[in-house]
Motif scaffolding. Structure first.
Motif, mmCIF file in Angstrom:
data_model
loop_
_atom_site.group_PDB
_atom_site.id
_atom_site.type_symbol
_atom_site.label_atom_id
_atom_site.label_comp_id
_atom_site.label_asym_id
_atom_site.label_seq_id
_atom_site.Cartn_x
_atom_site.Cartn_y
_atom_site.Cartn_z
ATOM 1 N N VAL A 103 0.868 -1.175 0.000
ATOM 2 C CA VAL A 103 0.000 0.000 0.000
ATOM 3 C C VAL A 103 0.904 1.224 0.000
ATOM 4 C CG1 VAL A 103 -1.746 1.287 1.297
ATOM 5 C CG2 VAL A 103 -1.744 -1.212 1.366
ATOM 6 N N THR A 104 0.525 2.254 -0.753
ATOM 7 C CA THR A 104 1.270 3.507 -0.754
ATOM 8 C C THR A 104 0.470 4.544 0.023
ATOM 9 O OG1 THR A 104 2.183 2.977 -2.924
ATOM 10 C CG2 THR A 104 2.356 5.267 -2.193
ATOM 11 N N ARG A 105 1.119 5.101 1.036
ATOM 12 C CA ARG A 105 0.494 6.170 1.824
ATOM 13 C C ARG A 105 0.528 7.473 1.026
ATOM 14 N NH1 ARG A 105 4.171 3.675 5.584
ATOM 15 N NH2 ARG A 105 3.043 2.597 7.261
ATOM 16 N N VAL A 106 -0.212 8.465 1.510
ATOM 17 C CA VAL A 106 -0.258 9.780 0.858
ATOM 18 C C VAL A 106 1.132 10.401 0.756
ATOM 19 C CG1 VAL A 106 -1.178 12.124 1.067
ATOM 20 C CG2 VAL A 106 -2.646 10.166 1.536
ATOM 21 N N ASP A 107 1.984 10.180 1.775
ATOM 22 C CA ASP A 107 3.334 10.770 1.750
ATOM 23 C C ASP A 107 4.305 10.012 0.850
ATOM 24 O OD1 ASP A 107 4.062 8.476 3.165
ATOM 25 O OD2 ASP A 107 4.533 9.538 5.023
ATOM 26 N N GLY A 108 3.821 8.954 0.174
ATOM 27 C CA GLY A 108 4.653 8.206 -0.761
ATOM 28 C C GLY A 108 5.356 7.001 -0.169
ATOM 29 N N THR A 109 5.321 6.840 1.149
ATOM 30 C CA THR A 109 5.944 5.676 1.770
ATOM 31 C C THR A 109 5.062 4.450 1.576
ATOM 32 O OG1 THR A 109 4.985 6.135 3.950
ATOM 33 C CG2 THR A 109 7.180 7.070 3.478
ATOM 34 N N ALA A 110 5.682 3.287 1.614
ATOM 35 C CA ALA A 110 4.972 2.032 1.376
ATOM 36 C C ALA A 110 4.844 1.235 2.663
ATOM 37 C CB ALA A 110 5.708 1.208 0.328
ATOM 38 N N ALA A 111 3.823 0.395 2.692
ATOM 39 C CA ALA A 111 3.603 -0.521 3.808
ATOM 40 C C ALA A 111 3.044 -1.816 3.251
ATOM 41 C CB ALA A 111 2.613 0.080 4.808
ATOM 42 N N ARG A 112 3.335 -2.909 3.931
ATOM 43 C CA ARG A 112 2.721 -4.201 3.603
ATOM 44 C C ARG A 112 1.445 -4.302 4.421
ATOM 45 N NH1 ARG A 112 4.211 -7.005 -0.557
ATOM 46 N NH2 ARG A 112 4.516 -9.021 0.361
ATOM 47 N N ALA A 113 0.390 -4.839 3.814
ATOM 48 C CA ALA A 113 -0.888 -4.924 4.515
ATOM 49 C C ALA A 113 -1.695 -6.119 4.015
ATOM 50 C CB ALA A 113 -1.693 -3.646 4.290
ATOM 51 N N TRP A 114 -2.602 -6.577 4.877
ATOM 52 C CA TRP A 114 -3.599 -7.554 4.463
ATOM 53 C C TRP A 114 -4.633 -6.829 3.608
ATOM 54 C CZ3 TRP A 114 -2.371 -12.318 5.042
ATOM 55 C CH2 TRP A 114 -1.804 -12.834 6.207
ATOM 56 N N VAL A 115 -5.118 -7.500 2.585
ATOM 57 C CA VAL A 115 -6.235 -7.001 1.795
ATOM 58 C C VAL A 115 -7.071 -8.206 1.389
ATOM 59 C CG1 VAL A 115 -4.966 -7.064 -0.413
ATOM 60 C CG2 VAL A 115 -6.935 -5.516 -0.138
ATOM 61 N N TYR A 116 -8.369 -8.017 1.340
ATOM 62 C CA TYR A 116 -9.278 -9.075 0.908
ATOM 63 C C TYR A 116 -9.564 -8.878 -0.574
ATOM 64 C CZ TYR A 116 -9.964 -10.162 5.819
ATOM 65 O OH TYR A 116 -9.756 -10.517 7.133
ATOM 66 N N LEU A 117 -9.125 -9.855 -1.374
ATOM 67 C CA LEU A 117 -9.356 -9.841 -2.821
ATOM 68 C C LEU A 117 -10.394 -10.900 -3.163
ATOM 69 C CD1 LEU A 117 -5.696 -9.683 -4.197
ATOM 70 C CD2 LEU A 117 -7.257 -7.783 -3.732
ATOM 71 N N ALA A 118 -11.143 -10.658 -4.229
ATOM 72 C CA ALA A 118 -12.129 -11.637 -4.677
ATOM 73 C C ALA A 118 -11.436 -12.980 -4.922
ATOM 74 C CB ALA A 118 -12.808 -11.150 -5.947
ATOM 75 N N ALA A 119 -12.065 -14.044 -4.443
ATOM 76 C CA ALA A 119 -11.539 -15.395 -4.667
ATOM 77 C C ALA A 119 -11.528 -15.671 -6.171
ATOM 78 C CB ALA A 119 -12.394 -16.411 -3.924
ATOM 79 N N PRO A 120 -10.698 -16.623 -6.634
ATOM 80 C CA PRO A 120 -10.540 -16.841 -8.072
ATOM 81 C C PRO A 120 -11.832 -17.023 -8.867
ATOM 82 C CG PRO A 120 -8.832 -18.018 -6.888
ATOM 83 C CD PRO A 120 -9.769 -17.458 -5.848
ATOM 84 N N ALA A 121 -12.770 -17.832 -8.382
ATOM 85 C CA ALA A 121 -14.013 -18.058 -9.127
ATOM 86 C C ALA A 121 -14.834 -16.771 -9.201
ATOM 87 C CB ALA A 121 -14.828 -19.181 -8.491
ATOM 88 N N VAL A 122 -14.892 -16.016 -8.107
ATOM 89 C CA VAL A 122 -15.615 -14.745 -8.079
ATOM 90 C C VAL A 122 -14.932 -13.750 -9.019
ATOM 91 C CG1 VAL A 122 -16.328 -12.810 -6.615
ATOM 92 C CG2 VAL A 122 -16.430 -15.149 -5.722
ATOM 93 N N ALA A 123 -13.607 -13.680 -8.964
ATOM 94 C CA ALA A 123 -12.854 -12.753 -9.818
ATOM 95 C C ALA A 123 -13.096 -13.052 -11.296
ATOM 96 C CB ALA A 123 -11.368 -12.818 -9.485
ATOM 97 N N ALA A 124 -13.128 -14.323 -11.667
ATOM 98 C CA ALA A 124 -13.358 -14.692 -13.069
ATOM 99 C C ALA A 124 -14.738 -14.226 -13.528
ATOM 100 C CB ALA A 124 -13.218 -16.203 -13.242
ATOM 101 N N ARG A 125 -15.761 -14.396 -12.685
ATOM 102 C CA ARG A 125 -17.108 -13.938 -13.046
ATOM 103 C C ARG A 125 -17.150 -12.418 -13.194
ATOM 104 N NH1 ARG A 125 -18.623 -17.756 -9.214
ATOM 105 N NH2 ARG A 125 -19.095 -16.161 -7.654
ATOM 106 N N LEU A 126 -16.471 -11.717 -12.280
ATOM 107 C CA LEU A 126 -16.470 -10.254 -12.340
ATOM 108 C C LEU A 126 -15.758 -9.748 -13.587
ATOM 109 C CD1 LEU A 126 -15.827 -9.553 -8.579
ATOM 110 C CD2 LEU A 126 -17.890 -8.936 -9.860
ATOM 111 N N ARG A 127 -14.622 -10.356 -13.916
ATOM 112 C CA ARG A 127 -13.898 -9.932 -15.123
ATOM 113 C C ARG A 127 -14.757 -10.121 -16.367
ATOM 114 N NH1 ARG A 127 -9.263 -12.811 -12.600
ATOM 115 N NH2 ARG A 127 -7.918 -11.202 -11.721
ATOM 116 N N ALA A 128 -15.556 -11.193 -16.384
ATOM 117 C CA ALA A 128 -16.383 -11.496 -17.550
ATOM 118 C C ALA A 128 -17.665 -10.667 -17.597
ATOM 119 C CB ALA A 128 -16.733 -12.988 -17.557
ATOM 120 N N HIS A 129 -18.287 -10.426 -16.436
ATOM 121 C CA HIS A 129 -19.612 -9.820 -16.440
ATOM 122 C C HIS A 129 -19.800 -8.663 -15.465
ATOM 123 C CE1 HIS A 129 -20.797 -13.282 -18.809
ATOM 124 N NE2 HIS A 129 -20.313 -14.071 -17.881
ATOM 125 N N GLY A 130 -18.764 -8.313 -14.704
ATOM 126 C CA GLY A 130 -18.910 -7.305 -13.665
ATOM 127 C C GLY A 130 -18.843 -5.880 -14.172
#
Length: 145
Positions: A103-130
């Protein structure tokens, strides 16, 4: 990667967990040490049923907040967010996967963080029809409704 092995990373939130959104009050209020604006490259947001999905895409940029939990609330918060996001490690029925990204903060510094991404099957549906969220900012999308 377990929470312990990840060194109790902060969370990058981009939808209903952002300050001012309904899940922020339910899950984060009183459990955070800091919340600061940031952006994450390599993902795009798709409109979901009342909440967004983040999907990996090299050219994407999403705006959100970098949230650092209070040390004494970390374990409880991690479990609560996993339940909210319907994430169960190794379960193919999960809606999201919790992964570590930069993640990049407003001041330009970076941090590692947890993020929740769409699971593969959900992501495939979104790319096709989202429907992508213009500009990668869930708050702006909410204001244009």
């Amino acid at each position: 990667m377990s929470a312990t092995n990840a060194g109790r990373l902060p969370f990058f939130v981009y939808g209903t967990l952002r300050p001012g959104e309904h899940n922020h009050d339910l899950f984060l209020r009183g459990r955070t040490l800091s919340e600061e604006p940031g952006r994450m490259r390599g993902i795009v947001l798709y409109d979901g049923p009342g909440y967004p999905y983040a999907v990996e895409e090299p050219a994407g940029v999403v705006r959100g907040e970098l949230v650092t939990a209070l040390p004494e609330a970390y374990g409880e918060l991690l479990g609560a967010l996993d339940r909210l996001e319907e994430y169960v490690p190794g379960d193919p029925r999960s809606l999201y996967e919790r992964v570590v990204r930069d993640v990049t903060r407003v001041d330009g510094t970076a941090a590692r963080a947890w993020v929740y991404l769409a699971a593969p099957a959900v992501a495939a549906r979104l790319r096709a029809h989202g429907r992508p969220v213009p500009g990668g900012d869930w708050r702006e999308r909410g204001r244009t409704r």
